[in-house]
Design an enzyme around this catalytic site. Sequence first.
Site, PDB file in Angstrom:
ATOM      1  N   GLU A 297     -66.543 -32.079 -20.534  1.00 31.68           N
ATOM      2  CA  GLU A 297     -65.467 -31.740 -19.490  1.00 31.68           C
ATOM      3  C   GLU A 297     -64.801 -30.145 -19.923  1.00 31.68           C
ATOM      4  O   GLU A 297     -65.066 -29.670 -20.882  1.00 31.68           O
ATOM      5  CB  GLU A 297     -64.630 -32.924 -19.385  1.00 31.68           C
ATOM      6  CG  GLU A 297     -63.312 -32.670 -18.565  1.00 31.68           C
ATOM      7  CD  GLU A 297     -63.719 -32.729 -17.190  1.00 31.68           C
ATOM      8  OE1 GLU A 297     -64.292 -31.775 -16.617  1.00 31.68           O
ATOM      9  OE2 GLU A 297     -63.118 -33.344 -16.635  1.00 31.68           O
TER      10      GLU A 297
ATOM     11  N   ASP B 151     -56.011 -32.873 -18.988  1.00 34.19           N
ATOM     12  CA  ASP B 151     -54.583 -32.436 -18.442  1.00 34.19           C
ATOM     13  C   ASP B 151     -53.829 -33.842 -18.363  1.00 34.19           C
ATOM     14  O   ASP B 151     -53.450 -34.131 -19.499  1.00 34.19           O
ATOM     15  CB  ASP B 151     -54.751 -31.831 -16.981  1.00 34.19           C
ATOM     16  CG  ASP B 151     -53.522 -31.212 -16.509  1.00 34.19           C
ATOM     17  OD1 ASP B 151     -52.604 -30.630 -17.369  1.00 34.19           O
ATOM     18  OD2 ASP B 151     -53.376 -31.332 -15.441  1.00 34.19           O
TER      19      ASP B 151
ATOM     20  N   THR C 247     -58.585 -38.132 -15.088  1.00 29.66           N
ATOM     21  CA  THR C 247     -60.092 -37.977 -14.851  1.00 29.66           C
ATOM     22  C   THR C 247     -61.017 -38.774 -15.923  1.00 29.66           C
ATOM     23  O   THR C 247     -61.770 -39.268 -15.450  1.00 29.66           O
ATOM     24  CB  THR C 247     -60.426 -36.672 -14.642  1.00 29.66           C
ATOM     25  OG1 THR C 247     -59.702 -36.000 -13.614  1.00 29.66           O
ATOM     26  CG2 THR C 247     -61.962 -36.333 -13.813  1.00 29.66           C
TER      27      THR C 247
ATOM     28  N   LYS D 292     -54.910 -30.533 -23.317  1.00 30.40           N
ATOM     29  CA  LYS D 292     -53.383 -30.311 -22.832  1.00 30.40           C
ATOM     30  C   LYS D 292     -52.626 -31.516 -23.304  1.00 30.40           C
ATOM     31  O   LYS D 292     -52.181 -32.353 -22.354  1.00 30.40           O
ATOM     32  CB  LYS D 292     -52.879 -30.047 -21.669  1.00 30.40           C
ATOM     33  CG  LYS D 292     -53.592 -28.583 -21.005  1.00 30.40           C
ATOM     34  CD  LYS D 292     -52.964 -27.999 -19.959  1.00 30.40           C
ATOM     35  CE  LYS D 292     -53.769 -27.818 -18.735  1.00 30.40           C
ATOM     36  NZ  LYS D 292     -53.183 -27.248 -17.507  1.00 30.40           N
TER      37      LYS D 292
ATOM     38  N   ASP E 214     -61.017 -23.027 -12.355  1.00 30.20           N
ATOM     39  CA  ASP E 214     -60.838 -22.334 -11.108  1.00 30.20           C
ATOM     40  C   ASP E 214     -59.512 -22.449 -10.494  1.00 30.20           C
ATOM     41  O   ASP E 214     -58.857 -23.249 -11.001  1.00 30.20           O
ATOM     42  CB  ASP E 214     -61.679 -22.805 -10.082  1.00 30.20           C
ATOM     43  CG  ASP E 214     -61.330 -24.257  -9.681  1.00 30.20           C
ATOM     44  OD1 ASP E 214     -60.940 -25.145 -10.748  1.00 30.20           O
ATOM     45  OD2 ASP E 214     -61.106 -24.548  -8.432  1.00 30.20           O
TER      46      ASP E 214
HETATM   47  P1  IMP Z   1     -56.818 -34.436 -15.298  1.00 26.15           P
HETATM   48  O1  IMP Z   1     -57.346 -35.529 -14.613  1.00 26.15           O
HETATM   49  O2  IMP Z   1     -55.303 -34.206 -14.820  1.00 26.15           O
HETATM   50  O3  IMP Z   1     -57.074 -34.728 -16.886  1.00 26.15           O
HETATM   51  O4  IMP Z   1     -57.559 -33.124 -15.071  1.00 26.15           O
HETATM   52  C1  IMP Z   1     -58.751 -32.948 -14.967  1.00 26.15           C
HETATM   53  C2  IMP Z   1     -59.224 -31.891 -14.301  1.00 26.15           C
HETATM   54  O5  IMP Z   1     -58.139 -31.077 -13.264  1.00 26.15           O
HETATM   55  C3  IMP Z   1     -60.160 -30.966 -14.880  1.00 26.15           C
HETATM   56  O6  IMP Z   1     -61.426 -31.397 -14.826  1.00 26.15           O
HETATM   57  C4  IMP Z   1     -60.059 -29.633 -13.876  1.00 26.15           C
HETATM   58  O7  IMP Z   1     -60.880 -29.725 -12.720  1.00 26.15           O
HETATM   59  C5  IMP Z   1     -58.571 -29.639 -13.189  1.00 26.15           C
HETATM   60  N1  IMP Z   1     -57.516 -29.152 -14.074  1.00 26.15           N
HETATM   61  C6  IMP Z   1     -56.392 -29.783 -15.020  1.00 26.15           C
HETATM   62  N2  IMP Z   1     -56.003 -28.463 -15.420  1.00 26.15           N
HETATM   63  C7  IMP Z   1     -56.337 -27.307 -15.095  1.00 26.15           C
HETATM   64  C8  IMP Z   1     -56.148 -25.946 -15.247  1.00 26.15           C
HETATM   65  O8  IMP Z   1     -55.242 -25.560 -16.137  1.00 26.15           O
HETATM   66  N3  IMP Z   1     -56.965 -24.872 -14.753  1.00 26.15           N
HETATM   67  C9  IMP Z   1     -57.791 -25.446 -13.886  1.00 26.15           C
HETATM   68  N4  IMP Z   1     -58.226 -26.730 -13.432  1.00 26.15           N
HETATM   69  C10 IMP Z   1     -57.349 -27.429 -14.155  1.00 26.15           C
END
Ligand code: IMP
Length: 180
Positions: free
Chosen positions: A104, A108, A112, A136, A164
Amino acid sequence: MDNTVVLNGLRFHPYLRREQIDEQVARVASEIRRDMEGKNPLFVVVLTGAFMFAADLLRHVGINENQIAFVRYASYEGTSTTGSVKQIMGLREEIEGRHVVIIEDIVDTGLTAEKMLADLAGRKPASLKFATLLYKPESSRTGFKPDYAAFTIPPKFILGYGLDLDGKGRNLADIYACEE
Ligand code: IMP
């Protein structure tokens, strides 16, 4: 020289340079090689953000007996998560009894990652590991911790090296952070 990148009216500054990225990607690759050598692993790359990391990582891992597959999930709009994770393209490969490593771009909120692990764990892999370029921990809403992380970073919005802003900036070779 001003290396600032401006996209959609937001300013991004260099945060991690190519040499630092190469060094940490090589470290993660050697950890994966240590754990997966001789196990015929299946690497599952999460599109679109992980494409550049995966290409560099898998060249370094150096296990020839392996397969590479792709899945696609989406949750982000602009610089923040929508909170709902959609699977756009699932995994068709049989994973029962296989050693699976998910690749991945960034963890964040962890939503996901949790959704993917839940989707795949039910299909009885022999093991299921998670590798990410960026982690993060302060943004976590789930407590999810990756098995392998190239960088642990504060909750900044990141651009480049596959990541992106509304589909733009994935081509950048370095990693940039949004000005606060
Ligand atoms: P999560 O489900 O919040 O952990 O986020 C996962 C997805 O959000 C990643 O695979 C990215 O596509 C997008 N994402 C999270 N943080 C960032 C960032 O700082 N920049 C760009 N895309 C991000």
